[in-house]
Design a protein around this motif. Structure first.
Motif, PDB file in Angstrom:
ATOM      1  N   ALA A 105     -28.910  37.890  90.695  1.00  0.00           N
ATOM      2  CA  ALA A 105     -29.315  36.496  90.882  1.00  0.00           C
ATOM      3  C   ALA A 105     -30.795  36.333  90.573  1.00  0.00           C
ATOM      4  CB  ALA A 105     -29.028  36.044  92.311  1.00  0.00           C
ATOM      5  N   THR A 106     -31.149  35.131  90.145  1.00  0.00           N
ATOM      6  CA  THR A 106     -32.560  34.831  89.874  1.00  0.00           C
ATOM      7  C   THR A 106     -33.389  35.059  91.131  1.00  0.00           C
ATOM      8  OG1 THR A 106     -31.970  33.166  88.225  1.00  0.00           O
ATOM      9  CG2 THR A 106     -34.184  33.050  89.144  1.00  0.00           C
ATOM     10  N   GLY A 107     -34.488  35.776  90.988  1.00  0.00           N
ATOM     11  CA  GLY A 107     -35.358  36.086  92.120  1.00  0.00           C
ATOM     12  C   GLY A 107     -35.170  37.477  92.675  1.00  0.00           C
ATOM     13  N   ASP A 108     -34.077  38.166  92.298  1.00  0.00           N
ATOM     14  CA  ASP A 108     -33.872  39.541  92.753  1.00  0.00           C
ATOM     15  C   ASP A 108     -35.020  40.425  92.277  1.00  0.00           C
ATOM     16  OD1 ASP A 108     -31.498  38.886  93.955  1.00  0.00           O
ATOM     17  OD2 ASP A 108     -30.210  39.788  92.419  1.00  0.00           O
ATOM     18  N   GLN A 109     -35.545  41.230  93.177  1.00  0.00           N
ATOM     19  CA  GLN A 109     -36.610  42.166  92.805  1.00  0.00           C
ATOM     20  C   GLN A 109     -36.023  43.564  92.635  1.00  0.00           C
ATOM     21  OE1 GLN A 109     -39.559  43.571  95.760  1.00  0.00           O
ATOM     22  NE2 GLN A 109     -41.143  42.907  94.321  1.00  0.00           N
ATOM     23  N   MET A 110     -36.302  44.206  91.492  1.00  0.00           N
ATOM     24  CA  MET A 110     -35.807  45.544  91.209  1.00  0.00           C
ATOM     25  C   MET A 110     -36.573  46.566  92.055  1.00  0.00           C
ATOM     26  SD  MET A 110     -33.592  44.637  89.140  1.00  0.00           S
ATOM     27  CE  MET A 110     -33.124  43.513  87.841  1.00  0.00           C
ATOM     28  N   ARG A 111     -35.862  47.363  92.858  1.00  0.00           N
ATOM     29  CA  ARG A 111     -36.524  48.332  93.743  1.00  0.00           C
ATOM     30  C   ARG A 111     -36.257  49.775  93.348  1.00  0.00           C
ATOM     31  NH1 ARG A 111     -38.023  45.988  98.607  1.00  0.00           N
ATOM     32  NH2 ARG A 111     -39.136  47.960  98.925  1.00  0.00           N
ATOM     33  N   ALA A 112     -35.006  50.077  92.985  1.00  0.00           N
ATOM     34  CA  ALA A 112     -34.657  51.470  92.670  1.00  0.00           C
ATOM     35  C   ALA A 112     -33.449  51.498  91.758  1.00  0.00           C
ATOM     36  CB  ALA A 112     -34.383  52.246  93.957  1.00  0.00           C
ATOM     37  N   LEU A 113     -33.259  52.618  91.053  1.00  0.00           N
ATOM     38  CA  LEU A 113     -32.102  52.802  90.186  1.00  0.00           C
ATOM     39  C   LEU A 113     -31.539  54.187  90.456  1.00  0.00           C
ATOM     40  CD1 LEU A 113     -31.679  51.581  86.579  1.00  0.00           C
ATOM     41  CD2 LEU A 113     -30.865  53.850  87.212  1.00  0.00           C
ATOM     42  N   ASN A 114     -30.244  54.233  90.863  1.00  0.00           N
ATOM     43  CA  ASN A 114     -29.600  55.491  91.259  1.00  0.00           C
ATOM     44  C   ASN A 114     -30.415  56.230  92.310  1.00  0.00           C
ATOM     45  OD1 ASN A 114     -27.368  55.107  89.631  1.00  0.00           O
ATOM     46  ND2 ASN A 114     -28.222  56.263  87.905  1.00  0.00           N
ATOM     47  N   VAL A 144     -28.200  49.739  91.174  1.00  0.00           N
ATOM     48  CA  VAL A 144     -29.527  49.127  91.179  1.00  0.00           C
ATOM     49  C   VAL A 144     -29.767  48.521  92.562  1.00  0.00           C
ATOM     50  CG1 VAL A 144     -31.035  47.391  90.162  1.00  0.00           C
ATOM     51  CG2 VAL A 144     -29.398  48.616  88.710  1.00  0.00           C
ATOM     52  N   GLU A 145     -30.827  48.987  93.215  1.00  0.00           N
ATOM     53  CA  GLU A 145     -31.191  48.390  94.498  1.00  0.00           C
ATOM     54  C   GLU A 145     -32.148  47.222  94.243  1.00  0.00           C
ATOM     55  OE1 GLU A 145     -34.086  49.278  98.216  1.00  0.00           O
ATOM     56  OE2 GLU A 145     -32.761  50.951  97.656  1.00  0.00           O
ATOM     57  N   VAL A 146     -31.784  46.048  94.753  1.00  0.00           N
ATOM     58  CA  VAL A 146     -32.640  44.871  94.600  1.00  0.00           C
ATOM     59  C   VAL A 146     -33.017  44.360  95.984  1.00  0.00           C
ATOM     60  CG1 VAL A 146     -31.559  44.259  92.410  1.00  0.00           C
ATOM     61  CG2 VAL A 146     -30.747  43.187  94.528  1.00  0.00           C
ATOM     62  N   LEU A 147     -34.108  43.601  96.022  1.00  0.00           N
ATOM     63  CA  LEU A 147     -34.521  42.936  97.254  1.00  0.00           C
ATOM     64  C   LEU A 147     -34.242  41.450  97.083  1.00  0.00           C
ATOM     65  CD1 LEU A 147     -35.910  43.697  99.982  1.00  0.00           C
ATOM     66  CD2 LEU A 147     -38.026  42.825  98.976  1.00  0.00           C
ATOM     67  N   ARG A 148     -33.409  40.897  97.963  1.00  0.00           N
ATOM     68  CA  ARG A 148     -33.029  39.488  97.884  1.00  0.00           C
ATOM     69  C   ARG A 148     -33.223  38.863  99.265  1.00  0.00           C
ATOM     70  NH1 ARG A 148     -27.081  38.430  95.867  1.00  0.00           N
ATOM     71  NH2 ARG A 148     -28.005  39.386  93.993  1.00  0.00           N
ATOM     72  N   ASP A 149     -34.091  37.844  99.327  1.00  0.00           N
ATOM     73  CA  ASP A 149     -34.385  37.197 100.613  1.00  0.00           C
ATOM     74  C   ASP A 149     -34.810  38.225 101.655  1.00  0.00           C
ATOM     75  OD1 ASP A 149     -33.685  34.726  99.529  1.00  0.00           O
ATOM     76  OD2 ASP A 149     -31.571  34.998 100.056  1.00  0.00           O
ATOM     77  N   ASP A 150     -35.662  39.179 101.224  1.00  0.00           N
ATOM     78  CA  ASP A 150     -36.229  40.224 102.088  1.00  0.00           C
ATOM     79  C   ASP A 150     -35.173  41.203 102.596  1.00  0.00           C
ATOM     80  OD1 ASP A 150     -38.852  39.242 101.865  1.00  0.00           O
ATOM     81  OD2 ASP A 150     -38.519  37.800 103.483  1.00  0.00           O
ATOM     82  N   ARG A 151     -33.979  41.239 101.940  1.00  0.00           N
ATOM     83  CA  ARG A 151     -32.929  42.193 102.318  1.00  0.00           C
ATOM     84  C   ARG A 151     -32.571  43.067 101.122  1.00  0.00           C
ATOM     85  NH1 ARG A 151     -28.274  40.501 102.910  1.00  0.00           N
ATOM     86  NH2 ARG A 151     -28.492  38.412 102.023  1.00  0.00           N
ATOM     87  N   LEU A 195     -26.364  46.911  93.886  1.00  0.00           N
ATOM     88  CA  LEU A 195     -25.474  46.291  92.899  1.00  0.00           C
ATOM     89  C   LEU A 195     -25.028  47.346  91.883  1.00  0.00           C
ATOM     90  CD1 LEU A 195     -27.504  43.014  92.236  1.00  0.00           C
ATOM     91  CD2 LEU A 195     -25.493  43.266  93.704  1.00  0.00           C
ATOM     92  N   LEU A 196     -23.703  47.384  91.634  1.00  0.00           N
ATOM     93  CA  LEU A 196     -23.154  48.320  90.637  1.00  0.00           C
ATOM     94  C   LEU A 196     -23.046  47.602  89.303  1.00  0.00           C
ATOM     95  CD1 LEU A 196     -20.267  49.939  92.741  1.00  0.00           C
ATOM     96  CD2 LEU A 196     -22.559  50.811  92.370  1.00  0.00           C
ATOM     97  N   VAL A 197     -23.635  48.192  88.256  1.00  0.00           N
ATOM     98  CA  VAL A 197     -23.602  47.559  86.942  1.00  0.00           C
ATOM     99  C   VAL A 197     -23.481  48.632  85.873  1.00  0.00           C
ATOM    100  CG1 VAL A 197     -26.130  47.547  86.744  1.00  0.00           C
ATOM    101  CG2 VAL A 197     -24.779  45.915  85.412  1.00  0.00           C
ATOM    102  N   THR A 198     -22.719  48.311  84.826  1.00  0.00           N
ATOM    103  CA  THR A 198     -22.569  49.224  83.696  1.00  0.00           C
ATOM    104  C   THR A 198     -23.253  48.607  82.483  1.00  0.00           C
ATOM    105  OG1 THR A 198     -20.424  50.006  84.529  1.00  0.00           O
ATOM    106  CG2 THR A 198     -20.939  50.448  82.202  1.00  0.00           C
ATOM    107  N   PRO A 199     -24.388  49.157  82.049  1.00  0.00           N
ATOM    108  CA  PRO A 199     -25.112  48.597  80.897  1.00  0.00           C
ATOM    109  C   PRO A 199     -24.237  48.579  79.640  1.00  0.00           C
ATOM    110  CG  PRO A 199     -26.508  50.148  82.077  1.00  0.00           C
ATOM    111  CD  PRO A 199     -25.137  50.278  82.656  1.00  0.00           C
ATOM    112  N   ARG A 200     -24.250  47.460  78.960  1.00  0.00           N
ATOM    113  CA  ARG A 200     -23.502  47.315  77.714  1.00  0.00           C
ATOM    114  C   ARG A 200     -24.144  48.194  76.637  1.00  0.00           C
ATOM    115  NH1 ARG A 200     -23.362  41.448  76.562  1.00  0.00           N
ATOM    116  NH2 ARG A 200     -21.637  41.434  78.064  1.00  0.00           N
TER     117      ARG A 200
END
Length: 438
Positions: free
Chosen positions: A232-241, A265-272, A276-281
């Protein structure tokens, strides 16, 4: 010529709003106490246009570098028995009239910066960035000092710190001056000595190091892996694997290397924190998830006001620290003070960059004008409050002659300051050799 005209227009608009708010503070409080108000003027000198309402003339004058509220009986030589005249009012009311102008500038600064925070501001400009190095420019003083991405700076010259702005301020105000740093790297603490280089035109320090800035999602592309994964818009990228990220470049690089492979991918959303599991195209062997990234932060109205108060407190604190360094000879006045030419150039550049940048600059100017006006310099609001404090302590007014001499000294101080900053402006913007002593 177009830039000069644009700079002048942006400067007059920005300064006009700030002056109007300042003088409106004096006007509102004076009228609230029932004082006689003779004139409210934007600018000095010859009247250009205006109108009269009751006993008060509201006008715009020729010289736009300031304004004033003329109160009845403000001049000791003209005081009558009229209880509405300024000098016949209690001292505490006069103090509040003088305080009202700077107070309105503080309120304006808080509101303007809050608007910027609600619209979205670059993370590097936020006051609460952690003191963690994200980028070190090759060949910079930071690299020469041995700093690396991921280093956490714990103290500067023996003083503990907790925010990146403390590092930034120390670097800016310490050109060619060694700064001792205590740095934590991989659980170990070590001493580092950083000597910022001097930026010639403005004579402030630069070290070529930047904070750890984690990007946020500014757009999720339609029918992309990111949309399917729930980004979602505003998600902050924190960590990958499970690997903490240091920069947006690192995130993009890791995604590109994992084409067709599911990642967490760990994101920060609304301070939480959210996983999220995602498979890069797979696009020609390069992984893509379909997001646009940006370094920004947006706050809701309540949080924006809180952060704006913190930001303005930080600016106030740093302003007095800069003044202290100037008075102690640790910092050149030329690098810290700006006059009308420099401010006009900054106003024009901010206006061309967008309304948000102009609003931010106006907020900074407004808090700066509030601080300046509260300094105990005769003629300024702070100087008048200081005189009233002395009179309250003595329990009698100073003589007319003493006040006149004090105000003359204050006027000379202000003129000297204006001449000095104008010279600094010219020295920064006119080629070397064209000014006396250059």
């Amino acid at each position: 010529m177009i830039d000069i005209a644009g700079n002048a227009l942006a400067f007059m608009i920005a300064l006009g709003i700030i002056i109007f708010v300042h003088e409106a503070g004096h006007l509102i409080v004076a009228k609230a106490f029932g004082m006689k108000v003779l004139a409210f003027s934007l600018g000095f000198g010859k009247r250009l246009f205006g109108f009269r309402r009751g006993e008060t003339e509201y006008k715009v004058a020729l010289i736009p570098l300031g304004g004033y509220v003329q109160l009845g009986g403000e001049d000791p030589s003209e005081v009558s028995d009229d209880p509405r005249e300024f000098l016949n009012r209690p001292r505490w009311q006069r103090v509040l009239v003088f305080l009202a102008g700077p107070a309105m500038n503080v309120i304006l600064a808080i509101l303007l910066i809050a608007i910027v925070f609600m619209a979205g501001i670059e993370i590097s400009a936020l006051p609460n960035n952690p003191p963690i190095v994200g980028t070190v420019i090759e060949g910079s003083p930071g690299e020469e000092a041995g700093l690396l991405p991921g280093d956490e700076i714990l103290s500067l010259s023996g003083k503990k710190i907790s925010r990146w702005d403390e590092i930034q301020f120390a670097i800016l105000t310490s050109p060619e001056t060694a700064i001792r740093m205590l740095v934590e790297r991989d659980g170990d603490e070590r001493q580092v000595v950083l000597t910022p280089s001097r930026v010639p035109k403005y004579e402030f320090g630069d070290a070529g190091i930047f904070p750890k800035m984690l990007p946020r999602v500014s757009e999720v592309l339609v029918d992309s892996p990111a949309e399917a994964a729930g980004f979602a818009t505003g998600d902050q990228m924190r960590a990958l694997n499970g690997r903490p990220l240091l920069s947006g470049e690192e995130f993009v690089s890791l995604i590109e290397k994992n084409a067709g492979q599911e990642v967490v991918v760990e994101v920060l959303r609304d301070d939480r924190p959210i996983d999220l599991l995602v498979t890069p195209r797979d696009e020609g062997g390069v992984g893509r998830i379909g997001v646009r990234l940006g370094y920004f932060q947006k706050f809701g109205p309540a949080r924006a006001l809180v952060e704006s108060v913190r930001f303005n407190m930080q600016i106030t604190r740093q302003t007095f620290m800069v003044l202290g360094k100037i008075l102690s000879g640790q910092l050149a006045a030329k690098s810290a003070l700006s006059g009308p030419i420099e401010i006009a150039a900054l106003s024009g550049a901010a206006a061309r960059s967008g309304l948000k940048d102009l609003i931010r600059l106006m907020g900074l100017l407004s808090i700066s004008i509030a601080i300046l006006n509260l300094l105990p310099i005769p003629v300024l609001d702070g100087g008048q409050i200081f005189i009233l404090a002395i009179e309250s302590t003595r329990r009698r007014d100073l003589s007319f002659k003493v006040k006149e001499r004090i105000n003359q000294v204050g006027t000379l101080m202000i003129i000297a300051l204006m001449v000095m900053v104008l010279y600094f402006d010219l020295s920064k913007n006119i080629p070397a050799g064209l000014l006396p002593g250059s």
